[in-house]
Scaffold this motif. Structure first.
Motif, PDB file in Angstrom:
ATOM      1  N   MET A   1      39.966 -10.489  28.938  1.00 22.34           N
ATOM      2  CA  MET A   1      39.161 -11.492  28.236  1.00 22.34           C
ATOM      3  C   MET A   1      38.818 -12.643  29.186  1.00 22.34           C
ATOM      4  SD  MET A   1      38.814 -10.483  25.052  1.00 22.34           S
ATOM      5  CE  MET A   1      38.494 -11.940  24.054  1.00 22.34           C
ATOM      6  N   ALA A   2      37.691 -13.260  28.911  1.00 23.99           N
ATOM      7  CA  ALA A   2      37.276 -14.436  29.659  1.00 23.99           C
ATOM      8  C   ALA A   2      36.855 -15.504  28.663  1.00 23.99           C
ATOM      9  CB  ALA A   2      36.116 -14.095  30.588  1.00 23.99           C
ATOM     10  N   ARG A   3      36.687 -16.711  29.150  1.00 24.04           N
ATOM     11  CA  ARG A   3      36.173 -17.784  28.324  1.00 24.04           C
ATOM     12  C   ARG A   3      34.754 -18.093  28.769  1.00 24.04           C
ATOM     13  NH1 ARG A   3      39.333 -22.867  28.029  1.00 24.04           N
ATOM     14  NH2 ARG A   3      38.491 -23.008  25.914  1.00 24.04           N
ATOM     15  N   ARG A   4      33.913 -18.427  27.786  1.00 21.17           N
ATOM     16  CA  ARG A   4      32.500 -18.700  28.071  1.00 21.17           C
ATOM     17  C   ARG A   4      32.023 -19.797  27.136  1.00 21.17           C
ATOM     18  NH1 ARG A   4      28.549 -13.787  27.122  1.00 21.17           N
ATOM     19  NH2 ARG A   4      29.259 -13.192  29.210  1.00 21.17           N
ATOM     20  N   TRP A   5      31.174 -20.667  27.670  1.00 17.15           N
ATOM     21  CA  TRP A   5      30.520 -21.676  26.843  1.00 17.15           C
ATOM     22  C   TRP A   5      29.220 -21.103  26.295  1.00 17.15           C
ATOM     23  CZ3 TRP A   5      32.094 -26.341  25.065  1.00 17.15           C
ATOM     24  CH2 TRP A   5      33.248 -26.889  25.625  1.00 17.15           C
ATOM     25  N   VAL A   6      29.017 -21.298  24.985  1.00 21.43           N
ATOM     26  CA  VAL A   6      27.787 -20.860  24.334  1.00 21.43           C
ATOM     27  C   VAL A   6      27.281 -21.993  23.451  1.00 21.43           C
ATOM     28  CG1 VAL A   6      28.511 -18.439  24.318  1.00 21.43           C
ATOM     29  CG2 VAL A   6      28.961 -19.889  22.313  1.00 21.43           C
ATOM     30  N   ALA A   7      25.998 -21.932  23.142  1.00 16.37           N
ATOM     31  CA  ALA A   7      25.415 -22.825  22.134  1.00 16.37           C
ATOM     32  C   ALA A   7      25.348 -22.049  20.832  1.00 16.37           C
ATOM     33  CB  ALA A   7      24.031 -23.285  22.555  1.00 16.37           C
ATOM     34  N   THR A   8      26.025 -22.538  19.806  1.00 19.82           N
ATOM     35  CA  THR A   8      26.072 -21.844  18.522  1.00 19.82           C
ATOM     36  C   THR A   8      24.871 -22.157  17.645  1.00 19.82           C
ATOM     37  OG1 THR A   8      27.383 -23.639  17.574  1.00 19.82           O
ATOM     38  CG2 THR A   8      28.581 -21.779  18.552  1.00 19.82           C
ATOM     39  N   VAL A  19      34.232 -20.059  23.867  1.00 18.77           N
ATOM     40  CA  VAL A  19      34.688 -18.898  23.099  1.00 18.77           C
ATOM     41  C   VAL A  19      35.297 -17.875  24.048  1.00 18.77           C
ATOM     42  CG1 VAL A  19      32.941 -19.248  21.315  1.00 18.77           C
ATOM     43  CG2 VAL A  19      32.429 -17.754  23.264  1.00 18.77           C
ATOM     44  N   GLU A  20      36.084 -16.951  23.486  1.00 17.24           N
ATOM     45  CA  GLU A  20      36.627 -15.845  24.267  1.00 17.24           C
ATOM     46  C   GLU A  20      35.692 -14.646  24.159  1.00 17.24           C
ATOM     47  OE1 GLU A  20      40.656 -14.943  23.287  1.00 17.24           O
ATOM     48  OE2 GLU A  20      41.409 -16.639  24.469  1.00 17.24           O
ATOM     49  N   VAL A  21      35.465 -13.986  25.293  1.00 15.23           N
ATOM     50  CA  VAL A  21      34.565 -12.834  25.323  1.00 15.23           C
ATOM     51  C   VAL A  21      35.186 -11.735  26.180  1.00 15.23           C
ATOM     52  CG1 VAL A  21      32.451 -14.174  24.989  1.00 15.23           C
ATOM     53  CG2 VAL A  21      33.302 -13.784  27.306  1.00 15.23           C
ATOM     54  N   ASP A  22      34.806 -10.507  25.888  1.00 19.36           N
ATOM     55  CA  ASP A  22      35.170  -9.389  26.752  1.00 19.36           C
ATOM     56  C   ASP A  22      34.242  -9.378  27.961  1.00 19.36           C
ATOM     57  OD1 ASP A  22      37.274  -8.282  25.184  1.00 19.36           O
ATOM     58  OD2 ASP A  22      35.773  -7.411  23.831  1.00 19.36           O
ATOM     59  N   VAL A  23      34.794  -9.031  29.103  1.00 20.19           N
ATOM     60  CA  VAL A  23      33.986  -8.859  30.307  1.00 20.19           C
ATOM     61  C   VAL A  23      33.879  -7.368  30.576  1.00 20.19           C
ATOM     62  CG1 VAL A  23      33.761  -9.381  32.762  1.00 20.19           C
ATOM     63  CG2 VAL A  23      34.788 -11.062  31.224  1.00 20.19           C
ATOM     64  N   PRO A  24      32.700  -6.792  30.406  1.00 19.08           N
ATOM     65  CA  PRO A  24      32.579  -5.344  30.605  1.00 19.08           C
ATOM     66  C   PRO A  24      32.824  -4.965  32.062  1.00 19.08           C
ATOM     67  CG  PRO A  24      30.416  -6.365  30.383  1.00 19.08           C
ATOM     68  CD  PRO A  24      31.412  -7.424  30.063  1.00 19.08           C
ATOM     69  N   PRO A  25      33.432  -3.821  32.301  1.00 20.66           N
ATOM     70  CA  PRO A  25      33.599  -3.374  33.693  1.00 20.66           C
ATOM     71  C   PRO A  25      32.239  -3.101  34.313  1.00 20.66           C
ATOM     72  CG  PRO A  25      34.147  -1.614  32.171  1.00 20.66           C
ATOM     73  CD  PRO A  25      33.949  -2.840  31.338  1.00 20.66           C
ATOM     74  N   PRO A  26      32.112  -3.301  35.611  1.00 21.70           N
ATOM     75  CA  PRO A  26      30.802  -3.119  36.240  1.00 21.70           C
ATOM     76  C   PRO A  26      30.417  -1.650  36.329  1.00 21.70           C
ATOM     77  CG  PRO A  26      32.465  -3.565  37.911  1.00 21.70           C
ATOM     78  CD  PRO A  26      33.146  -3.735  36.574  1.00 21.70           C
ATOM     79  N   GLY A  27      29.179  -1.360  35.966  1.00 24.29           N
ATOM     80  CA  GLY A  27      28.630  -0.025  36.170  1.00 24.29           C
ATOM     81  C   GLY A  27      27.922   0.039  37.511  1.00 24.29           C
ATOM     82  N   PRO A  28      27.227   1.119  37.792  1.00 27.58           N
ATOM     83  CA  PRO A  28      26.470   1.206  39.044  1.00 27.58           C
ATOM     84  C   PRO A  28      25.490   0.042  39.157  1.00 27.58           C
ATOM     85  CG  PRO A  28      26.594   3.350  37.972  1.00 27.58           C
ATOM     86  CD  PRO A  28      27.145   2.359  36.994  1.00 27.58           C
ATOM     87  N   GLY A  29      25.474  -0.595  40.307  1.00 22.24           N
ATOM     88  CA  GLY A  29      24.570  -1.721  40.521  1.00 22.24           C
ATOM     89  C   GLY A  29      25.038  -3.022  39.913  1.00 22.24           C
ATOM     90  N   GLU A  30      26.322  -3.114  39.532  1.00 21.92           N
ATOM     91  CA  GLU A  30      26.853  -4.329  38.922  1.00 21.92           C
ATOM     92  C   GLU A  30      28.105  -4.806  39.647  1.00 21.92           C
ATOM     93  OE1 GLU A  30      25.485  -4.051  34.269  1.00 21.92           O
ATOM     94  OE2 GLU A  30      27.409  -3.147  34.823  1.00 21.92           O
ATOM     95  N   VAL A  31      28.371  -6.111  39.481  1.00 23.32           N
ATOM     96  CA  VAL A  31      29.514  -6.757  40.121  1.00 23.32           C
ATOM     97  C   VAL A  31      30.199  -7.646  39.085  1.00 23.32           C
ATOM     98  CG1 VAL A  31      30.259  -8.332  41.957  1.00 23.32           C
ATOM     99  CG2 VAL A  31      28.307  -6.816  42.340  1.00 23.32           C
ATOM    100  N   THR A  32      31.523  -7.648  39.064  1.00 23.33           N
ATOM    101  CA  THR A  32      32.265  -8.611  38.256  1.00 23.33           C
ATOM    102  C   THR A  32      32.774  -9.719  39.160  1.00 23.33           C
ATOM    103  OG1 THR A  32      32.923  -6.915  36.657  1.00 23.33           O
ATOM    104  CG2 THR A  32      34.194  -8.959  36.679  1.00 23.33           C
ATOM    105  N   ILE A  33      32.517 -10.949  38.734  1.00 26.27           N
ATOM    106  CA  ILE A  33      32.874 -12.123  39.527  1.00 26.27           C
ATOM    107  C   ILE A  33      33.902 -12.954  38.773  1.00 26.27           C
ATOM    108  CG2 ILE A  33      32.014 -14.262  40.581  1.00 26.27           C
ATOM    109  CD1 ILE A  33      29.260 -12.942  40.758  1.00 26.27           C
ATOM    110  N   GLU A  34      34.983 -13.280  39.448  1.00 25.62           N
ATOM    111  CA  GLU A  34      35.914 -14.301  38.955  1.00 25.62           C
ATOM    112  C   GLU A  34      35.334 -15.646  39.371  1.00 25.62           C
ATOM    113  OE1 GLU A  34      40.151 -15.991  40.399  1.00 25.62           O
ATOM    114  OE2 GLU A  34      40.085 -13.822  40.061  1.00 25.62           O
TER     115      GLU A  34
END
Length: 311
Positions: A1-8, A19-34
């Motif tokens: 899980m990660a935390r993210r700011w959103v406008a409600t 809010v807390e959100v799931d961070v999807p694993p990266p597929g081809p052509g994607e990168v996950t950044i901490e």
């Protein structure tokens, strides 16, 4: 899980929530950044303040980040080439950059220059690409004198540096106490307010070739049109109504031509930062939980430099 700011909702700063959100694993052509720093720009809250399409809610906030690669999709390389877990990177344009982690297209991720801290790297590309497009649209050339409105702001400071590299002279408007900022980055300061046109004429008796408006005030537009005969060489990033009504260019990141130019400019801007030819003055960083306080300072119009959220 990660935390993210959103406008409600659409409206003021009170609609922003972490809010807390799931961070999807990266597929081809994607990168996950901490994320180590999230860049902050006026657009982050302006589109929330002006929004009307409620089907888009909640709106993720933030367009640029810097951090460390935590995962790479199969067969994926960064926009700058290569890429491995642990690499320090910056990314623009992303969706939901006010986050502790996120997965983004690798085409938007570049190796972070070692000379830049994370807050500086997270604030390099939106302002830098905007500045580059302003100079491009007005075809500023070596030896020309140009007028820049808002020279001590984030976009203005990047314009000053890039114009200096082009060999152009910049007369830049600023408020009290900001002359040193304009001079530091290669411009010649001039105070905005009554009599601006006359003060610019005194500094540039042979005229100004182009005018770049980064503030959007009627004064900025009026003086630009009074001093520059060719309206194709006047550009604004903020005065849309005046541009449409009076026939001079308006640019913006959501416009297809602007988006294409700015995306193509990213690698060059990263290289300029790596060589020390483009710096990003950061006025202040805020803890991740203080996004609303940071946005309040940002929306004041006088943050004194770039701001960053630091998870």
């Amino acid at each position: 899980m990660a935390r993210r700011w959103v406008a409600t909702d659409f409206g003021g700063l009170d609609v922003f929530r972490a809010v807390e959100v799931d961070v999807p694993p990266p597929g081809p052509g994607e990168v996950t950044i901490e994320v180590r720093a999230a860049g902050m720009n006026p657009a982050d809250h302006k589109h929330v303040a002006a929004g009307t399409d409620r089907s888009l809610l909640p709106v993720p906030v933030g367009y640029e980040v810097a951090g460390v690669v935590s995962a790479l999709g199969p067969g994926t390389t960064l926009a700058s080439g290569g890429g491995a877990v642990g690499d320090e990177v910056l990314a623009f344009r992303v969706v939901g950059g006010y986050a502790t982690a996120l997965t983004v297209p690798a085409r938007d991720v570049f190796a972070k220059p070692a000379s830049l801290g994370f807050p500086e790297a997270a604030n390099l590309l939106l302002a830098g690409a905007t500045a580059a497009e302003m100079l491009h649209v007005t075809t500023v050339a070596p030896g020309e004198t140009v007028l820049l409105h808002g020279a001590s702001g984030a976009v203005g400071v990047s314009v000053l540096q890039q114009a200096r590299l082009l060999g152009a002279r910049v007369v830049g408007t600023c408020g009290p106490g900001r002359d040193d900022v304009v001079r530091r980055f290669g411009g010649e300061p001039v105070r905005y307010g009554d009599g601006l046109a006359e003060r610019v004429r005194a500094l540039a008796p042979h005229g100004v070739a182009a005018a770049l408006d980064a503030v959007g005030t009627d004064e900025a537009v009026d003086v630009s049109l009074a001093l520059v005969a060719d309206r194709a060489r006047v550009v604004t990033i903020a005065a849309r109504d005046r541009a449409e009504r009076e026939g001079f260019p308006m640019i913006g990141g959501a416009m297809p031509a602007s988006r294409a130019f700015r995306d193509a400019a990213r690698a060059r801007l990263v290289a300029l930062a790596a060589s020390g030819d483009l710096v990003v003055p950061v006025a202040r960083t805020f803890p991740f939980d203080q996004a609303r306080e940071a946005l309040e300072l940002l929306s004041s119009g006088h943050p004194g430099g770039k701001l960053a959220l630091v998870p």
